[in-house]
Design a protein around this motif. Structure first.
Motif, short mmCIF file in Angstrom:
data_model
loop_
_atom_site.label_atom_id
_atom_site.label_comp_id
_atom_site.label_asym_id
_atom_site.label_seq_id
_atom_site.Cartn_x
_atom_site.Cartn_y
_atom_site.Cartn_z
N ARG A 17 0.93 -1.27 -0.03
CA ARG A 17 -0.05 0.15 0.09
C ARG A 17 0.93 1.21 0.16
N ALA A 18 1.87 1.12 0.71
CA ALA A 18 2.89 2.21 0.65
C ALA A 18 4.32 1.68 1.10
N VAL A 19 5.33 3.05 0.86
CA VAL A 19 6.55 2.65 1.34
C VAL A 19 6.97 3.83 2.33
N ALA A 20 7.48 3.39 3.42
CA ALA A 20 7.70 4.19 4.33
C ALA A 20 9.02 4.50 4.61
N THR A 21 9.57 6.04 4.86
CA THR A 21 10.88 6.21 5.06
C THR A 21 10.66 6.75 6.66
N ALA A 22 11.87 7.30 7.05
CA ALA A 22 11.83 7.75 8.38
C ALA A 22 11.13 9.04 8.63
N ALA A 23 11.08 9.63 7.50
CA ALA A 23 10.47 10.90 7.58
C ALA A 23 8.83 10.84 7.02
N ALA A 24 8.65 10.06 6.16
CA ALA A 24 7.24 10.23 5.52
C ALA A 24 6.97 8.58 5.07
N GLU A 25 5.42 8.56 4.41
CA GLU A 25 4.77 7.47 3.78
C GLU A 25 4.52 7.99 2.41
N TYR A 26 4.76 7.01 1.44
CA TYR A 26 4.58 7.08 0.08
C TYR A 26 3.66 6.24 -0.40
N PRO A 27 2.33 6.54 -0.82
CA PRO A 27 1.35 5.55 -1.36
C PRO A 27 2.13 4.81 -2.58
N ALA A 28 1.78 3.55 -2.55
CA ALA A 28 2.14 2.63 -3.48
C ALA A 28 1.18 1.63 -4.18
N ASP A 29 1.02 1.46 -5.51
CA ASP A 29 0.06 0.50 -5.67
C ASP A 29 1.14 -0.82 -6.43
N VAL A 30 2.40 -0.14 -6.58
CA VAL A 30 3.51 -1.31 -7.06
C VAL A 30 4.88 -0.52 -6.29
N VAL A 31 5.73 -1.29 -6.19
CA VAL A 31 7.06 -1.03 -5.91
C VAL A 31 8.19 -1.73 -6.75
N VAL A 32 9.10 -0.82 -7.25
CA VAL A 32 10.13 -1.79 -7.82
C VAL A 32 11.49 -1.36 -7.02
N LEU A 33 12.09 -2.35 -6.96
CA LEU A 33 13.29 -2.06 -6.45
C LEU A 33 14.46 -2.33 -7.42
N GLY A 34 15.31 -1.10 -7.22
CA GLY A 34 16.39 -0.87 -8.08
C GLY A 34 17.46 -0.47 -7.52
N ILE A 35 18.02 -1.49 -6.38
CA ILE A 35 18.92 -1.02 -5.60
C ILE A 35 20.24 -1.73 -5.68
N GLY A 36 20.54 -1.98 -6.67
CA GLY A 36 21.83 -2.49 -6.94
C GLY A 36 21.79 -3.85 -6.75
N VAL A 37 23.23 -4.61 -7.16
CA VAL A 37 23.53 -5.88 -7.05
C VAL A 37 24.80 -6.13 -6.53
N ALA A 38 25.06 -7.26 -6.03
CA ALA A 38 26.30 -7.82 -5.38
C ALA A 38 26.87 -9.18 -6.26
#
Lengths: 462, 462
Positions: free
Chosen positions: A234-255
Motif C-alpha cells: 500500500r505504501a513505502v515508509a521512510t523515517a520521514a514520510a510514507e509514500y502511497p504505492a500500488d506497486v514498488v520496484v526495487l532498483g537498489i543495485g546488485v552484489a
C-alpha cells in the motif's frame, strides 16, 4: 586426443559468450562443453528489461539473443533449470541439481568457467516480500512485474508507483512506469539521484526528472513496506514520510553472486567479487576462469579493483575466456568505468573517476564544468548539455568526465573513455581531431570545450 | 612597454580566433590588434551555408558567430572590405586597399597572422561564369544562390539542379536543393561519390542517395556549361551526355589561398598551403604565423603533410596562434583526418587513411567491414550502419575507419579518431570501455565489432 570437458556455471552473457567462443576454436570431438543455468532463460539482455516493461520492446523474446536450442545446435550442451550446488576444485567436478526433478549428480570438468552473475541487494526491511514489490533482475522478474501492472488496470485511474533506488535501474524503471501511466516517486538514499555522478551533476538529473513529472526524494532511507488487509503493498515508509504505492520496484543495485566460489575457497575481493588475472583466470587457479557480474575488474584510472556489473563487460570477459580456453589468447585489460543511461529524453553518461573516487585514490585534481550544444548553435534541434571534467593537478592527466544532456549527449563520453585508456592529458584532448559538421557538433565539440576549461583550471592550480 | 602591433590578414575562423585569443592574454595597451577582411562578413560559419540554403537555418545572420562591432568592442580593430595587396616581411608591413574608396596604405606589424583561407577551384570550362552557376564558398555566394532559387519560382513546377562535385559540399548542397523541391543530379568525376571514402563505402553513399531521389553520375567530367539565348545556364555537358539545369552549384573543392604569401617568399608545400611548425609559426619566420584553410597540416597517421580545409582545424589553429602571440604557449599536434557529413538522414564519417592513402604511405594493411546497429537490435529505431576499418598488417595498428549509416552513426568515428591519436592497435580497441545501454549501442559497439573482425584479418594475414 581424448575429449576434454569444459563446464560453464551460468547461462547468460559471460558464460555463454565463453562457451560460444571456445566452440569457435574447438570441435565437439576436441572439447565437450556443458553449461548449467538454474533459471528459465539463457543469453538474454537484462539491460533491456526496463524497455520491455516500458513497452518500447515488443516482448520478452526480443531480449533473448540466443535460445537454448540454438546453443545446443552449435554443440553446447546447455542444461536449463539445473543449479550448481557445489564446486569441488580438488577433484575437478561440480554437483548439480535438476530443479524440476530434484535429482542431483556430479559432473567432472577439465576447465571450469564461473559466470554466476550478481544477486539483487534486498535490504531486510519489513514487508519487502509483499505482493506488488518487484525486482527487475531477470526475465521472470520482468514478467511478474508486467502481470502486476496489467492487474492494476488501464491508465486513466490514479495509480502510483514507488521506485526504490535512483541509480541506472531506478531511473530507467521510473521512465518505464511513466510510460504505463503511473505517478512515479523515486526514493533515493543519496544526496542526489545517479550516485555514479558527482552530486552537482546528479542535481541536473534531479531537475530534469522533476520536469518529466517524476518525483525524486533524496536522502530517503526506506524503513518499511506497508501492506493492506489483502497483504498487498500500500505504501513505502521512510523515517520521514510514507509514500502511497500500488506497486514498488526495487532498483537498489546488485552484489556479486559468489556463494559457490567462496565455499570452494576461491579468492574474492573487497566488493565480494572473484579475483582474476588479465586472462580472466581465477587467481592462483590454472583451470578455472570467471567473468561477468561475479568478478571484480581493474579500474585503469585508479589502479584499484571495482565491481561493475554491466553486460558489455560480461560479453568481453566471455570472449577472452573462450579464446584462452579454446587455445587462442586474449586479455581483458580493465575498465575505465564508462556508463550511459537515459530517462525519457534525458541522457546521462560518465567515465573515469568522480571527485570522491579521485580523493579516495589519493589524487589531487581540478574540475571544470561547461555548457555546450549537441550541434552547431544555429542548427535545428541543437540541445544543451553540461559536461564536467576532472583532471589531475600538475600533470593535467584526464581523470574523468560526466555528461548530462539531451539527444546526442551521452555517447560523447566515449571520446573520454578512449582518452582515459590512452592516459591522455586535457591539453592534448583540446586538439583532438573529432568529427565536425553543423548537424553533429559545434566547431568545438562539447568534450573539447570542457577540456579547454580544464586546461585553464590545471594552469591556475599550478 | 611600448605597444606592439599584431596584424591579422583574414577575418574568419583562424584569423579572428587568433585575434580573440591574443586579446585574452594582452590588453590593448600591450598589444594593438588590427585585422583586415576583404569581404562583407567576418567570423561566419561557411560550413553552415548548405543548411541556410536548405532552409534549416533561418537566415544568414544565424551563421555569424561574432559581428565586426562585437570584435571592435573587444579591442580588435577589424577593418572590413579592406584587402591586403602585399606582405613586406623585410620591413614588417602590409599594403592594404580599401575596396570601397580604393585608397591604399601601408600598415606596420610586429607580429603577423596569415589566415587567407582557401579559394574555390573553378575549372576553366566554357560557360562556368554564366548567370545561374553558383559557388557556395562564402555568405555572398549563398545569398546569390538563394536569389537565383527564389527567382526560379515556387516548388511544384519542374525545376532541375545540377551539382558539380560529390564531396562534402556537393552532397550537402544536393540535400539543400532537394529541400527546395529541385530534381537534383550530382556530376561526380570519381568512381563513387565521397572520394574521401574508399570506393566500396562510397558505393553505399551512392545507393542511399539514389534512395533519396538524388541522381548521381559517376566518372562524369564536366566539359561545358550550356547557356540559352538569355545567357543563363540551360544544361551541363560532359563528354557523354548533357544534363538540363535551371541552376548549377559548384562543389568541387578548394585550394589554399596563398598568393600573397608566396609573393612574399614564404614556404608552401605539395598542396600549395603554407608550411608551419607545431606552434603554427611559418617555417623559418619568427614573427609570422599562419592557420586555417591556407596552411598544410601534419597527418599523424601517415606522417605526411595534407591540406584539410575545415572550420574546426581553423579554430584550433587560431587558438594556438593567439596563445603563442599573447605570451602563453600551445602546439597544434596535427590531424588524423576526421570528417563527418550527412545527406538527409544518411550519415557519413571517416578518419585516418583510406586504402590508397595507406598504399601511398608505403604501409601494408588489412581491411574489415561489418554491419551493425546504432542501438541494441531489439530497441526501437535501431538503424544499420556499415563500418570499415583499416589496420596495419603485422602490428595491428589502427590506420583508418569509415562509417556509412543513419542516425547515431557518424559521431562514432570519434572513438577511432582518439584511438588513432593514441596509436592504438585494433586488438586493444576490442576491449575499449565504451558506453553501453540498449538505447545507445548494441552490447558490442559497432566500432568494436569492426575492430574484432580486423583482429581476425590481422591474424590471418600473418
Amino acid at each position: 586426443m581424448a575429449a576434454q570437458r569444459l563446464v560453464v556455471i551460468g547461462g547468460d552473457a559471460a558464460g555463454m559468450s565463453a562457451a560460444s567462443q571456445a566452440r569457435r576454436f574447438r570441435t565437439p570431438d576436441e572439447l565437450e562443453i556443458v553449461a548449467f543455468e538454474r533459471g528459465h532463460f539463457a543469453s538474454y539482455s537484462a539491460c533491456g528489461i526496463p524497455y520491455w516493461i516500458g513497452g518500447q520492446v515488443a516482448g520478452r523474446d526480443k531480449l533473448i539473443a540466443r535460445t537454448p536450442e540454438e546453443h545446443r545446435a552449435r554443440g553446447i550442451d546447455l542444461r536449463m533449470r539445473t543449479e550448481v550446488m557445489e564446486i569441488d576444485p580438488d577433484r575437478g567436478r561440480v554437483r548439480t541439481r535438476d530443479l524440476e526433478s530434484g535429482t542431483e549428480e556430479w559432473t567432472g570438468w577439465d576447465r571450469l568457467v564461473i559466470a554466476t552473475g550478481a544477486r539483487p541487494v534486498r535490504p531486510p526491511i519489513p514487508g519487502i516480500g509483499a505482493p506488488g514489490v518487484h525486482g527487475v533482475q531477470n526475465l521472470d522478474d520482468g514478467q511478474s512485474l508486467l502481470t502486476t501492472l496489467d492487474a492494476l488496470g488501464p491508465a486513466g485511474g490514479r495509480r502510483r508507483a514507488v521506485v526504490v533506488g535512483a541509480g541506472y535501474i531506478g531511473v530507467e524503471m521510473a521512465e518505464a512506469l511513466l510510460h504505463h501511466g503511473f505517478e512515479v516517486t523515486v526514493l533515493n538514499r543519496g544526496e542526489q539521484p545517479m550516485a555514479t555522478l558527482d552530486p552537482d551533476m546528479g542535481r541536473l538529473v534531479h531537475t530534469a526528472m522533476d520536469g518529466l513529472g517524476i518525483t525524486t526524494v533524496n536522502r530517503a532511507e526506506v524503513t518499511a513496506v506497508r501492506t493492506g488487509d489483502d497483504g498487498r503493498v500500500r505504501a513505502v515508509a521512510t523515517a520521514a514520510a510514507e509514500y502511497p504505492a500500488d506497486v514498488v520496484v526495487l532498483g537498489i543495485g546488485v552484489a556479486p553472486e559468489t556463494t559457490l566460489a567462496r565455499a570452494a575457497g576461491l579468492p574474492t575481493g573487497e566488493y565480494g567479487g572473484l579475483l582474476t588475472d588479465l586472462s580472466m583466470r581465477v587467481r592462483g587457479r590454472d583451470a578455472i576462469w570467471a567473468g561477468g557480474d561475479c568478478v571484480e575488474v581493474l579500474d585503469l584510472v585508479s589502479g584499484r579493483d571495482r565491481h561493475i556489473p554491466l553486460g558489455t563487460h560480461a560479453n568481453k570477459h566471455g570472449q577472452i575466456i573462450g579464446a584462452n580456453i579454446g587455445g587462442g589468447y586474449g586479455t581483458f585489460p580493465g575498465v575505465v568505468g564508462t556508463a550511459v543511461s537515459k530517462v525519457c529524453d534525458l541522457e546521462i553518461a560518465r567515465t573515469g573517476l568522480r571527485e570522491k573516487d579521485a580523493t579516495a585514490a589519493g589524487l589531487q585534481y581540478v574540475t571544470a564544468t561547461v555548457e555546450s550544444t549537441s550541434r552547431a548553435g544555429y542548427y535545428p534541434d541543437a540541445s544543451v548539455m553540461t559536461v564536467k571534467i576532472l583532471a589531475e593537478r600538475g600533470t593535467g592527466r584526464l581523470l574523468g568526465l560526466q555528461i548530462v544532456g539531451r539527444e546526442g549527449a551521452a555517447k560523447r563520453v566515449d571520446v573520454a573513455a578512449v582518452a582515459l585508456t590512452a592516459g591522455m592529458t586535457v591539453e592534448r584532448m583540446t586538439m583532438l581531431d573529432l568529427g565536425y559538421a553543423p548537424p553533429f557538433s559545434p566547431v568545438w565539440d562539447p568534450v573539447l570545450v570542457a577540456a579547454r576549461k580544464a586546461v585553464r583550471a590545471v594552469t591556475a592550480a599550478g
